[in-house]
Design a protein around this motif. Structure first.
Motif, PDB file in Angstrom:
ATOM      1  N   ASP A  43       0.802  -1.229   0.000  1.00  0.00           N
ATOM      2  CA  ASP A  43       0.000   0.000   0.000  1.00  0.00           C
ATOM      3  C   ASP A  43       0.833   1.276   0.000  1.00  0.00           C
ATOM      4  O   ASP A  43       0.280   2.370   0.109  1.00  0.00           O
ATOM      5  CB  ASP A  43      -0.973   0.057   1.192  1.00  0.00           C
ATOM      6  CG  ASP A  43      -1.979  -1.072   1.189  1.00  0.00           C
ATOM      7  OD1 ASP A  43      -2.292  -1.584   0.094  1.00  0.00           O
ATOM      8  OD2 ASP A  43      -2.453  -1.444   2.276  1.00  0.00           O
ATOM      9  N   THR A  95       0.140   6.578   1.117  1.00  0.00           N
ATOM     10  CA  THR A  95      -0.364   5.235   1.372  1.00  0.00           C
ATOM     11  C   THR A  95      -1.884   5.257   1.254  1.00  0.00           C
ATOM     12  O   THR A  95      -2.531   6.257   1.575  1.00  0.00           O
ATOM     13  CB  THR A  95       0.031   4.686   2.757  1.00  0.00           C
ATOM     14  OG1 THR A  95      -0.535   5.503   3.782  1.00  0.00           O
ATOM     15  CG2 THR A  95       1.542   4.622   2.924  1.00  0.00           C
ATOM     16  N   THR A  97      -5.089   1.896   1.026  1.00  0.00           N
ATOM     17  CA  THR A  97      -5.331   0.478   0.818  1.00  0.00           C
ATOM     18  C   THR A  97      -5.676   0.217  -0.645  1.00  0.00           C
ATOM     19  O   THR A  97      -6.293   1.047  -1.317  1.00  0.00           O
ATOM     20  CB  THR A  97      -6.481  -0.039   1.687  1.00  0.00           C
ATOM     21  OG1 THR A  97      -7.717   0.555   1.257  1.00  0.00           O
ATOM     22  CG2 THR A  97      -6.252   0.274   3.160  1.00  0.00           C
ATOM     23  N   ARG A 177       0.993 -10.058   3.921  1.00  0.00           N
ATOM     24  CA  ARG A 177       0.758  -8.853   4.717  1.00  0.00           C
ATOM     25  C   ARG A 177      -0.484  -9.019   5.581  1.00  0.00           C
ATOM     26  O   ARG A 177      -1.348  -9.842   5.346  1.00  0.00           O
ATOM     27  CB  ARG A 177       0.643  -7.620   3.822  1.00  0.00           C
ATOM     28  CG  ARG A 177      -0.605  -7.613   2.922  1.00  0.00           C
ATOM     29  CD  ARG A 177      -1.697  -6.721   3.494  1.00  0.00           C
ATOM     30  NE  ARG A 177      -2.775  -6.531   2.543  1.00  0.00           N
ATOM     31  CZ  ARG A 177      -3.907  -7.204   2.566  1.00  0.00           C
ATOM     32  NH1 ARG A 177      -4.093  -8.128   3.477  1.00  0.00           N
ATOM     33  NH2 ARG A 177      -4.865  -6.958   1.668  1.00  0.00           N
ATOM     34  N   TYR A 179      -3.088  -6.340   8.328  1.00  0.00           N
ATOM     35  CA  TYR A 179      -3.365  -5.022   8.910  1.00  0.00           C
ATOM     36  C   TYR A 179      -3.515  -5.140  10.427  1.00  0.00           C
ATOM     37  O   TYR A 179      -4.113  -6.096  10.938  1.00  0.00           O
ATOM     38  CB  TYR A 179      -4.640  -4.428   8.316  1.00  0.00           C
ATOM     39  CG  TYR A 179      -4.523  -4.047   6.866  1.00  0.00           C
ATOM     40  CD1 TYR A 179      -3.885  -2.864   6.490  1.00  0.00           C
ATOM     41  CD2 TYR A 179      -5.035  -4.868   5.868  1.00  0.00           C
ATOM     42  CE1 TYR A 179      -3.768  -2.513   5.146  1.00  0.00           C
ATOM     43  CE2 TYR A 179      -4.926  -4.521   4.527  1.00  0.00           C
ATOM     44  CZ  TYR A 179      -4.290  -3.348   4.178  1.00  0.00           C
ATOM     45  OH  TYR A 179      -4.179  -3.008   2.857  1.00  0.00           O
ATOM     46  N   MET A 207      -0.900   3.793   7.808  1.00  0.00           N
ATOM     47  CA  MET A 207      -1.996   4.131   6.902  1.00  0.00           C
ATOM     48  C   MET A 207      -2.690   5.424   7.311  1.00  0.00           C
ATOM     49  O   MET A 207      -3.570   5.913   6.603  1.00  0.00           O
ATOM     50  CB  MET A 207      -3.016   2.987   6.851  1.00  0.00           C
ATOM     51  CG  MET A 207      -2.423   1.630   6.464  1.00  0.00           C
ATOM     52  SD  MET A 207      -1.540   1.649   4.876  1.00  0.00           S
ATOM     53  CE  MET A 207      -2.887   1.995   3.750  1.00  0.00           C
ATOM     54  N   ASN A 213      -0.008  -1.362   7.869  1.00  0.00           N
ATOM     55  CA  ASN A 213       0.132  -2.507   6.989  1.00  0.00           C
ATOM     56  C   ASN A 213       1.522  -3.072   7.260  1.00  0.00           C
ATOM     57  O   ASN A 213       2.527  -2.399   7.027  1.00  0.00           O
ATOM     58  CB  ASN A 213       0.000  -2.066   5.527  1.00  0.00           C
ATOM     59  CG  ASN A 213       0.207  -3.184   4.528  1.00  0.00           C
ATOM     60  OD1 ASN A 213       1.007  -4.084   4.729  1.00  0.00           O
ATOM     61  ND2 ASN A 213      -0.500  -3.108   3.412  1.00  0.00           N
TER      62      ASN A 213
END
Length: 397
Positions: A43, A95, A97, A177, A179, A207, A213
């Motif tokens: 991201d 950044t 998503t 990855r 979150y 983020m 992330n």
């Protein structure tokens, strides 16, 4: 009948569709999923990617973006912060998503005039009497076009169906990855941690919305379980990162990283490849979005020129310039990246790089500028000039 069919609505597909539609061409985008949808990615967008977003007319001042100031490289006891170069590039990164980014970009293409059909899976190419790709089969029906663009990701079933398979001498990396809810969500630097595993690195990208992330990239073919490597690495981090199971917001998700132009040629018989379908991920940094967006712009310019030609032979000659344009833009950097990714598989090389590169800011800045394509292509600083010079003199392949 549309002028161009674009298969796949990731960043590369949506960008090429947007550029083509703005140039007045009739464009049809076929996407097998529906938006919004998840994609595995770090991201993080470098200034090179930001510049391409601006060219697409994306509002990078929208509050949904989180701005970054540069990179932080951490290796052993050393750390080095490198600001984005500015110059002819934006002086900031971003950044966001991929769930948001991909939908935003495809909406930009639709606003430009492209037609989007979601939930439409392409199952086969269509060929004309001369063997050229002249459309696709999707949704149980035939869709004809003057040209087709494959932007259908790392597996690129459309490319495989036309005989374009990945080169065995090119690496296919892996990434995973997850979150997390983290107090470091507003860290203005994209943090890269070296030495997590040979020929790989870990990342922690804020983020700006209360989450981070966190992921890992293995840049060479390996039998290592990327998800287990990620779990072990995160468990070794300081507790104040809050990158633990109790703070996790999503499952661990993984994806392939097709690197260094792993599928070629990028144009053949009426089919152009952009983004992951053509292996347009930097073999050293694992970055793909900036290269995908740049390739989309080059593809659109090539297509626009070709379709304006009066004869089929002239159109073919114009289209065959696309692979050369890609190699001119990225071939040298990708060749350097492959060599360095192979070198750092040796632990002593990684230790040497961390000890002497990160401990010496000028040396570290030059290395990252050259290998990760972080420099300003029109810049006046020594690292930027060196990066451009090395990319020019390194043979593209």
């Amino acid at each position: 009948m549309p002028d161009v069919i674009v298969v796949g609505a990731g960043p590369a597909g949506s960008a090429v569709a947007c550029h083509l539609a703005r140039a007045g061409l009739d464009v049809l985008i076929l996407e097998k999923t529906t938006f919004p949808r998840e994609k595995v990615c770090g991201d993080g967008l470098t200034p090179r990617a930001v510049q391409e977003l601006v060219a697409l007319g994306v509002d990078v001042e929208d509050p949904g973006w989180f701005r970054t100031a540069g990179l932080r490289l951490v290796g052993g006891r050393h750390r080095l912060e490198i600001g984005w170069p500015g110059g002819s590039l934006p002086a900031f990164g971003l950044t966001r998503t991929r769930r948001d980014l991909d939908e935003l970009l495809v909406q930009q293409a639709v606003k430009a005039g492209a037609t989007l059909r979601e939930g439409t899976k392409v199952t086969a190419p269509l060929r004309n009497r001369t063997g050229q790709v002249a459309g696709v089969v999707a949704g149980g029906r035939e869709h004809h076009a003057r040209l087709v663009v494959a932007a259908d990701g790392a597996s690129s079933r459309l490319s495989v169906a036309t005989g374009l398979r990945p080169r065995p001498d090119r690496p296919i990396g892996t990434a995973a990855r997850r979150y997390y809810r983290s107090p470091r969500h507003d860290d203005a630097h994209l943090e890269i941690r070296l030495g997590v595993t040979p020929a790989g690195y870990g990342w922690i990208f804020g983020m700006g919305d209360g989450t981070c992330n966190a992921g890992i990239a293995l840049l060479r073919d390996t039998r290592a379980d990327c998800r287990r490597v990620l779990d072990r690495w995160l468990a070794s981090l300081p507790a104040d990162r809050a990158l633990t199971e109790e703070h996790a917001l999503t499952p661990v998700r993984g994806a392939a990283l097709p690197m260094g132009f792993s599928r070629q040629p990028h144009y053949a018989a009426g089919l152009l490849l952009v983004g992951d379908s053509g292996g347009m991920v930097n073999p050293f940094s694992g970055e793909g979005i900036a290269y995908a967006l740049e390739a989309a712009r080059l593809a659109a310019e090539t297509i626009g020129t070709a379709l304006a030609r009066p004869t089929a032979a002239q159109r073919e000659r114009a289209l065959h310039r696309y692979p050369a344009a890609l190699k001119s833009a990225h071939g040298g950097a990708f060749t350097l990246g492959r060599a360095c990714a192979q070198a750092i598989e040796h632990p002593w090389v990684m230790r040497l790089a961390a000890r002497h590169g990160l401990a010496r800011p000028v040396l570290g800045r030059i290395a990252v500028t050259v290998l990760a394509g972080m420099g300003d292509p029109c810049g006046r600083r020594a690292p930027d000039r060196l990066a451009a010079a090395l990319a020019r003199i390194t043979p593209a392949s």
